[in-house]
Design an enzyme around this catalytic site. Sequence first.
Site: not given
Lengths: 550, 512
Positions: B235, B265, B294, B314, B348-349, B370
Amino acid sequence: MELTRRQWLLSALALAGCPAAPALPAGLRGGIVGPSDLRGHQVRRRHSLPAPSLRWRTEVAILGGGISGLSAAWALRRAGLEDLLVLELEDAPGGTSGWAPGPVSPRPWGAHYLPVPSQHQRAVCTLLSELGVLQGFDAAGRAICAEEALCRAPQERIFYKGRWYEGLYLRAGASAEDLRQLDRFHAEVGRWVRARGTGGQRVFTLPSALGDRQAASELDRMTFADWLRGLGLTSSRLRFYADYACRDDFGLPASATSAWAGVHYFAARLLHPDDRPPEVLTWPEGNGWLVQQLAHPLGDRLRTGCVVLQVHPLVEAREGAEVVFLHGEQTGRLRARHVIFALPAFLRRHLLPPAHAAPAWLEAFQYSPWLVANLTLRNLPVPPGTRSPVPGFPLCWDNVLVDSPSLGYVVATHQREPPPPPDGVPRSAWTWYLPLGEGHPAEQRARLLQTPWQSWVRLLLQDLGRAEPDLAARLERVDLYRWGHAMVRPVPGLFTSGVLERAAAPLGPIHFAHTDLAGMALFEEAQHAGVRAAEAVMAARGHPFEALSS
Amino acid sequence: MQVPLLFLTVFVIATCGLAYELVAGTVASYLLGDSVTQFSTAIGLYLFALGVGAYLSRFLERNLVARFVDIELAVALLGGCSAAILMLAFAHSSWFRPVLYGTILGTGTLVGLEVPLLLRILRERMEFKELVARVLTVDYIGSLAASLLFPLLLLPRLGLVRTALAFGLANALVALWSTWLLGEQLRRPGPLRARCAMVLMVLLAGLIMADRLTALAEEGLYGDEVVWARSSPYQRIVLTRNRSGFQLFLNGSLQFSSADEYRYHEALVHPGVLAAWRALGRPPARALVLGGGDGLAVRELLRYDSLREVTLVDLDPAVTQLASSHPLLREQNGGALSSPRVRVINDDAMHWLDEAVRRSSSSFELVVADFPDPSSFAVGKLYTTRFYRLVRRVLVPGGVLVVQSTSPLFARQSFWCIVQTLRAAGLAVRPYHALVPSFGEWGFALAQRADDAPPPPPARPALPPGLRYLDERSLEALFVFPPDMAEVPVQPNRLNNQVLVSYYEREWKRWN
Ligand SMILES: Cc1cc2nc3c(=O)[nH]c(=O)nc-3n(C[C@H](O)[C@H](O)[C@H](O)COP(=O)(O)OP(=O)(O)OC[C@H]3O[C@@H](n4cnc5c(N)ncnc54)[C@H](O)[C@@H]3O)c2cc1C
């Protein structure tokens, strides 16, 4: 100056659609990896064999470890008949459903999908439910399958005039007439879905032997292209759609495919005339996943690296048959009470005793060659200014180009996430399919074998480069597999001239199984042929079994 | 004058000439899509401009060498800055196409002047047939070099803006060098060389500030000052700043704004923790965060001392590195990712969960999903029945999954589709929502493994101190849905249909 540069640019443009791919990218790796031609050609070597040093014995010898051979073994073992051996020429089983591990993801060398079956396809349903893929049936009788085995969305897109569109039929820009013809086509197919044969069975079904081939004999007298023309279906979009289907499933253009096979492709899997084509099951390694599931339980009863050279019934047929094979530099003899010949029909010429080796009908079996390329690509950094969503339809599992000699490419990494890349550079794995179905098979086979790796890669870059401008920059590796006799050609006449029935008839203790026996190369047909041969063997022995092939 | 050196000049000119054109074609197809049309248009125009240049060359009569050097410099400037100009134009003006075609025509015309001039300059020194043959040959080879260097080496290594500048530099160096090579035909090389030096300096400065230039272009897109930007293979990551605070964008869509992310959050994390606490009869000890690189969700989790192990998965190492090393982000997430209680995994989740289930290696009492909104198939797969079934298998009985679920107001079908998908995966769902000014009315889904959970010992779950948005009363209010956000009938999202992506696209199109 203008002239030279202009010529250069134009030729680059003509070559690749955009000026990034005239030469091979430096550092590109890969080569031709299969099949083992040398080993394959040993079948011509009947004389000059060393004296046999291996002597094996088994109840049932299965020749060929493709889907048909493995399915025969599966059916025998399900019935408790465990004394069997499978001889396979290559170092791994699978044949035209073979696969290879890869740096990013396992990938197919041949068959890559299996449509979701319906309840009456007993053998396919039984296998899938044993493997935990099939979970039940819906009200219409279509199998409900595990989500992870179904092809993920988005499934298909098509590249036309500089842009990707969703689906395989190009709807964008289709005129009212185009759509009317598409409806008409579906209505004609629907008519054949409804058609019933003399015994009340469907005319077109899977496996096709359970239908009524003769009831559609008029279709077998013309090509699929002629059939469309006869119905006034001249829309170029529809013609592309139909032609693509033939090239994809049979490796032949619609202008050479029997209309019988063309209609079979569209009609056989629909449960009722308004049904939609079933979803497909697929895995990163394609049907290679099914191969592994079938081969694994065989353990050392699967003997790879064994080239069968001869099969002959023993004088007194009750004693069975003898198989001569080559294993490395050793010659072997395998005695078996029954033999299942799960090899392509053309091999009869080399392997069977002279009296049976060359019946006149054998000529009817012709084969198209194919080239399959496995690509490894690295993903480039996302350019600045990028915003989702991207223009055009995004990358799919199956990516098809209009006006291309190839079938486009299938993305192996679509179906399962690769592990995190050790060097931080994520990669993708694509498989590019090129059927060589035009013209004379022998010439195409010669072209397949004589063209060097570099030239194939250049063709690949030209073909895909126009839709994937950064392909040359991303490409790291191209491996090629050359299938000399990839698929039997379903030409007019093959289905209703009695050839298929003759080819399926046993020869004493030798039973035949191969997708060729259906005149079409499909998983369901190969499996059916294997299971049917196994059941014939069990019936001959008086061994009880649950019939799956009828 | 050495003849071979002269041909080196021609080679560089040719290489640069083709490169500018590739740059223009690439920028156009990146930004406008439809690559074949963009590339063909760029090539066609460029060829035409070459012809214009060649024609114009007949009007240049005297001081040919000086004119040649000037033209080189002009090409160097225009071509070298072309990528930057185009990106800025795309971001800041509605005149992108005129600027694009203008740049192509300008560069093409100037390049078209080069070779005719050079031929005339060299005419005296060599037999004509020899001259034409050699110049054109080298020109040809130069084009080939550019077409190979550009996609294979320069574009992946340097990026567009720098690649164009690098070619500009080469062009300017050739100009400078020509003042010596063809020096005998120059009366006063001094001013020419000064001009060369100036152009070289401009391009060098551009090269040094290329990142800044890209950022400037992006500020046009984002509307605020860009403080940090980077492209990963996954990205485009951009950090912007304005008076109210700073913002993180992934592929152009806002992930959070420092001004009000606490609302998001706190709402994402605490209801889930309390639900797990109630179901287990004790505060949860093991949590998993999927996405959320993040570190802000992790910050909220770390408020509970009971949570000994927090695993963060992540996809993008670039994001988690940014979150643990950039001062602005570190301050915002309180250095959460460096806590000894936290383990950061880049994977990758879906892949990670698949492996975890296969090895039955992990179990969690709380899972927080998230992810960015399901605007593409690549993200949409993380909102499927398959994905939630995998999560379900790493949850302990009574364990809780919380999912950020886009806006129930702007994307009502999408929101309820996520709820429906969780139910289809065998989870008991309680949807809720919160107001986050940067996003609007935002939705979450609390899903619980209600099957075979043992009856918990009585517990009195309590919110941790220090929250700014949630207290006991506001917490309860989150679960009330007014009629305009109430449930609508939708399909569950499966891997093989990804209906959510089409709901989402349709719904957000109405608002954008
Ligand atoms: C490129 C390609 C793509 C395809 N895609 C699909 C698809 O997507 N879906 C689908 O359903 N079908 C597909 N097919 C059709 C595929 O052929 C069938 O699905 C199925 O694999 C056929 O199996 P088989 O056992 O009948 O034949 P084969 O695969 O031909 O098996 C024969 C086996 O015998 C071995 N053998 C040959 N000679 C000897 C010898 N002398 N001694 C010992 N062993 C020998 C071979 O190595 C091979 O393993 C594809 C085929 C190709 C070529």
